[in-house]
Motif scaffolding. Structure first.
Motif, PDB file in Angstrom:
ATOM      1  N   ALA A 293       0.873  -1.179   0.000  1.00 27.60           N
ATOM      2  CA  ALA A 293       0.000   0.000   0.000  1.00 27.60           C
ATOM      3  C   ALA A 293       0.908   1.226   0.000  1.00 27.60           C
ATOM      4  O   ALA A 293       1.793   1.350   0.858  1.00 27.60           O
ATOM      5  N   VAL A 294       0.721   2.111  -0.974  1.00 25.94           N
ATOM      6  CA  VAL A 294       1.522   3.336  -1.073  1.00 25.94           C
ATOM      7  C   VAL A 294       0.645   4.501  -0.637  1.00 25.94           C
ATOM      8  O   VAL A 294      -0.396   4.767  -1.250  1.00 25.94           O
ATOM      9  N   ALA A 295       1.053   5.175   0.426  1.00 25.46           N
ATOM     10  CA  ALA A 295       0.265   6.267   1.000  1.00 25.46           C
ATOM     11  C   ALA A 295       0.939   7.602   0.726  1.00 25.46           C
ATOM     12  O   ALA A 295       2.154   7.747   0.924  1.00 25.46           O
ATOM     13  N   ASN A 296       0.158   8.562   0.266  1.00 29.98           N
ATOM     14  CA  ASN A 296       0.643   9.913  -0.026  1.00 29.98           C
ATOM     15  C   ASN A 296       0.203  10.834   1.105  1.00 29.98           C
ATOM     16  O   ASN A 296      -0.967  11.214   1.190  1.00 29.98           O
ATOM     17  N   TYR A 297       1.134  11.170   1.983  1.00 32.90           N
ATOM     18  CA  TYR A 297       0.857  12.069   3.094  1.00 32.90           C
ATOM     19  C   TYR A 297       1.335  13.475   2.771  1.00 32.90           C
ATOM     20  O   TYR A 297       2.202  13.664   1.918  1.00 32.90           O
ATOM     21  N   MET A 298       0.773  14.454   3.465  1.00 34.13           N
ATOM     22  CA  MET A 298       1.244  15.826   3.380  1.00 34.13           C
ATOM     23  C   MET A 298       1.929  16.172   4.694  1.00 34.13           C
ATOM     24  O   MET A 298       1.292  16.175   5.757  1.00 34.13           O
ATOM     25  N   GLN A 299       3.224  16.428   4.644  1.00 35.38           N
ATOM     26  CA  GLN A 299       4.005  16.795   5.816  1.00 35.38           C
ATOM     27  C   GLN A 299       4.598  18.167   5.603  1.00 35.38           C
ATOM     28  O   GLN A 299       5.431  18.355   4.716  1.00 35.38           O
TER      29      GLN A 299
ATOM     30  N   VAL B 223       3.165  15.618  -4.896  1.00 41.52           N
ATOM     31  CA  VAL B 223       2.859  14.412  -5.659  1.00 41.52           C
ATOM     32  C   VAL B 223       1.350  14.276  -5.766  1.00 41.52           C
ATOM     33  O   VAL B 223       0.617  14.501  -4.799  1.00 41.52           O
ATOM     34  N   SER B 224       0.879  13.914  -6.960  1.00 42.38           N
ATOM     35  CA  SER B 224      -0.551  13.672  -7.165  1.00 42.38           C
ATOM     36  C   SER B 224      -0.731  12.526  -8.143  1.00 42.38           C
ATOM     37  O   SER B 224       0.225  12.051  -8.760  1.00 42.38           O
TER      38      SER B 224
END
Length: 382
Positions: free
Chosen positions: A34-40, A67-68
């Motif tokens: 599972a590849v998760a795109n977080y905003m940090q 990244v989108s």
């Protein structure tokens, strides 16, 4: 969450990846991961988990980036995604999750050398202790002599985030030695619901305070001075520009409010304005709410006298989101009250709306007028 379609009741749901500190923007499944795109801190951070939810590793991304459009390849451990920075147009990258390697699949050809520029992020402490992230973009090697033309942008509302991304309209500003600043102020979704709610209703003044702090930081750190500082924002950001220009007219040389919400007492009476009450509150909610809105409404707080930034209001005659009457009333009142020598003008586009859908020629003409107006009033040769 994992849900069995044969037993879909919420009591049967299984948590796979618990909520984390950072905002989860997207998640996609490959064959094994599972590849998760977080905003940090406004930047994208890609984390890889196995399908049991156990963390495996971070995908290293170069630079302050966004990244989108994560797209996995079916039955493989490979994902594609769009990658962009303030100085790099959107690329399509492919990542092999087994080999942990990255490849460029598509890179647009743009007459702009990203290697000539640098981006930094700083954190400015607000009055209540909040750390407000601010992105700063400029040519490498500029002198911090307090004299660089600087464009400060902000929005601050409706849970909206303006992450790092390439904008061709900024290229002339940067190529002419300008500094671009994106203030990630309260009211946006950078840090989740608390950050958003911290800039709504009777917390709205925090949005303006955060923006003013960003302007003061750029001056204190010798990037610029009040004679070389422009502010820009559209829609809710137009409200922001109008409010801070009223509150600190001494701090800015140029104000560029676009399609702004300028009448905070009556905005709910026009087109879709009623839908914004969750962020703003309404003047007919209570006497307390009326007084709070009245205290920062751009239309109702224009200072009289000779101190005010050179202002170019922009709107369009067919804007059915923020009706142009907001801008019409605001500029009429500004021209009535302002007694100084800076130009205070309005630019009204015809056969156009709130912004989206304008033909390229119209976009070029508008941005050329904005930059020319800003540079002329800053005394900058370009």
């Amino acid at each position: 969450m994992a849900i069995n379609p044969d037993q879909p009741a919420i009591d049967n749901w299984e948590e796979i990846i618990p909520e984390r500190k950072n905002v989860l923007k997207d998640i996609e499944l490959t064959e094994a991961y599972a590849v998760a795109n977080y905003m940090q801190d406004v930047q994208s951070q890609l984390k890889v988990f196995n399908k049991k939810g156990e963390f495996q590793y971070d995908i290293e991304l170069p630079g302050i980036a966004s990244v989108s459009s994560l797209k996995p390849v079916k039955d493989q451990n490979r994902v594609y995604f769009n990658y962009t920075t303030y100085t790099k147009p959107s690329q399509v990258l492919a990542y092999d999750l087994d080999e942990q390697t990255i490849e460029e699949e598509f890179t647009p050809e743009v007459d702009f050398n990203a290697d000539d520029y640098e981006t930094t992020m700083v954190f400015i402490e607000a009055q209540d202790g909040a750390q407000v992230p601010v992105s700063i973009v400029h040519k490498k090697g500029i002198e911090l002599n307090g004299n660089n033309p600087t464009l400060l942008y902000g929005y601050g509302g409706f849970n909206v985030v303006y992450p790092p991304r390439f904008d061709a309209r900024l290229v002339p500003w940067l190529e002419n030695g300008g500094v671009y600043v994106n203030a990630h102020i309260r009211g946006g979704g950078e840090y989740g619901d608390d950050w958003y709610r911290g800039g709504t209703l009777m917390n709205k003044q925090r949005v303006f305070d955060d923006f003013i702090l960003a302007a003061e930081y750029m001056i204190d750190q010798n990037y610029t001075n009040p004679e070389k500082l422009a502010i820009m924002g559209g829609s809710n950001g137009g409200l922001l520009v109008g409010a801070v220009a009223n509150q600190r007219p001494d701090l800015f040389k140029v104000a560029l409010p676009a399609v702004g919400v300028m009448d905070m007492l009556r905005y709910q009476n026009f087109t879709i304005g009623w839908a914004w009450a969750g962020d703003y509150g309404r003047s007919d909610d209570s006497a307390e709410m009326f007084n709070y809105l009245y205290a920062y409404s751009p239309l109702h707080n224009i200072p009289e006298g000779e101190i005010f930034p050179a202002t170019l209001v922009t709107t369009a005659d067919h804007d059915d989101r923020v009706v142009p009457a907001h801008s019409f009333k605001y500029i009429a009142t500004l021209q009535e009250k302002y007694e100084g020598n800076n130009p205070v003008l309005i630019r009204i586009e015809t056969k156009a709306g709130h912004g989206a859908g304008k033909p390229l020629s119209m976009q070029i003409e508008e941005v050329a007028d904005k930059w020319a107006f800003a540079w002329y009033n800053m005394g900058v040769s370009y």
